[in-house]
Write an enzyme that holds these catalytic residues in place. Structure first.
Site, PDB file in Angstrom:
ATOM      1  CB  CYS A   1      -0.717  -0.197   1.689  1.00 44.34           C
ATOM      2  SG  CYS A   1      -1.965   1.359   1.797  1.00 44.34           S
TER       3      CYS A   1
ATOM      4  CE  LYS B   1     -11.658 -12.974 -21.547  1.00 43.72           C
ATOM      5  NZ  LYS B   1     -12.298 -13.960 -21.427  1.00 43.72           N
TER       6      LYS B   1
ATOM      7  CB  VAL C   1      -4.410  -6.698 -20.969  1.00 45.90           C
ATOM      8  CG1 VAL C   1      -3.862  -6.811 -21.895  1.00 45.90           C
ATOM      9  CG2 VAL C   1      -4.943  -5.013 -20.864  1.00 45.90           C
TER      10      VAL C   1
END
Length: 277
Positions: free
Chosen positions: A117, A264, A260
Site C-alpha cells: 500500500c 480480450k 488484458v
C-alpha cells in the site's frame, strides 16, 4: 538479473509423490529510507521523507520517481545528486540543486509505506490527488487493439526476477507500436512504477505521453495517479482496476484497459484511443 534482488531458502516441497527438501528462490524485501538534503533559509536541511519496503536494485530511480510522483520535485534539474549511504545500503540521499527548495507541503503521508500500500497514512483523498506538471489536452494518440492484446506476453518475457521467484510486480513501458522499451520489478507495485518513472526522469524522457504503460497486476488509484504525474495517457493492466482508479483515469484523460489477455480486454475509460474495436 541483479543478484541482490533474490535469495535462496531451503523449503519442504509437498506434492503427489511425497515431500522433499529443496532450495527455493525468493524475492528480497528490505526497507529503503529516502532522505532529502536541501537549503532552506540559508541553512543546510536534511529530512527523512519515506521508508518503503522494496526489492533492492534501481534505488536511485526509485527515490527520484517517488519524489516526482509525490510532487516534491518537478524535474531532473532540481536534483544535484543521488547516492547510497556509505554505511547503510538501505538508505539513499537525494541532494537538491542549489537554489531549489522542495515542495514538502505536498507530502501528507506517514514515513512508513508498506510494499502493498503506497498511500497508507495519507490524510485524505484530496491529499492524494497530486497535481501533474503535464496538463492533459487534446491528442491524437491511437493504439491498435491487437497491440494491447500482445502486451501480456511481452511483459512475461522480460520479468527476469519474477520468472525465478514468482513474487514480484512489474511496470513496463512500450511505444505506440507495441515495441518493448523498459521494465522495472519490485515487491511493491507502486515501487515498480516509481522505478520506471524515475528512470525516465533521470534520462530526461518525461513526459511519457507517447507511450503505453503495462501493469503486471491490478490498477490501483495510486498507480493511475503516478501515471498521470508522468504524463502517461494509455494504461493497460493484466488485472482489474479499482473504482477510484477508473474515476481518476476518467478525470485525468487516461485510457485505462484491464484484464488484458491475448484474446480480450476491458476498456474502462478513453476508448477513443483503441482502434479496431
Amino acid at each position: 538479473m541483479e543478484t541482490s534482488s533474490i535469495t535462496y531458502h531451503k523449503i519442504i516441497r509437498v506434492g503427489a509423490d511425497g515431500a522433499k527438501e529443496v532450495e527455493d528462490c525468493l524475492a528480497i524485501e528490505e526497507p529503503l529510507e529516502i532522505q532529502l538534503a536541501f537549503m532552506a533559509s540559508g541553512k543546510r536541511q536534511g529530512k527523512s521523507i519515506s521508508v518503503t519496503m522494496r526489492t533492492p536494485g534501481n534505488d536511485p530511480e526509485l527515490a527520484a520517481g517517488f519524489l516526482f510522483t509525490e510532487g516534491i520535485i518537478r524535474s531532473k534539474s532540481e536534483i544535484a545528486g543521488i547516492r547510497h549511504s556509505v554505511l547503510d545500503e538501505n538508505r539513499v540521499l537525494v541532494t537538491c540543486a542549489d537554489g531549489f527548495e522542495p515542495l514538502l507541503g505536498s507530502l501528507e503521508r506517514n514515513f512508513y509505506t508498506t510494499s502493498s500500500c503506497g498511500v497508507c497514512g495519507k490524510a485524505s483523498i484530496d491529499a492524494i490527488r497530486t497535481r501533474s506538471a503535464f496538463t492533459a489536452g487534446e491528442d491524437q494518440l491511437v493504439v491498435e487493439k491487437s497491440i494491447v492484446q500482445q502486451l501480456a506476453d511481452q511483459i512475461g518475457r522480460h520479468q527476469q526476477v519474477f520468472e525465478s521467484t514468482g513474487g514480484l510486480h512489474a511496470s513496463a513501458l512500450f511505444d505506440l507500436n507495441g515495441h518493448f522499451l523498459m521494465l522495472r520489478e519490485d515487491v511493491g507495485r507502486h515501487n515498480a512504477l516509481d522505478k520506471l518513472i524515475g528512470a525516465a526522469l533521470l534520462a530526461d524522457n518525461l513526459p511519457l505521453s507517447q507511450h503505453v504503460l503495462l501493469l503486471s497486476g491490478r490498477a490501483s488509484f495510486e498507480l493511475i495517479q503516478k501515471a498521470a504525474m508522468a504524463g502517461i495517457r494509455i494504461v493497460a493492466a493484466i488485472g482489474a482496476p479499482s473504482s477510484l482508479a477508473v474515476q481518476l483515469a476518467g478525470e485525468s484523460g487516461i485510457t485505462l484497459a484491464g484484464f488484458v489477455k491475448k484474446d480480450k480486454f476491458n476498456i474502462y475509460t478513453g476508448q477513443h484511443r483503441i482502434r479496431s474495436i
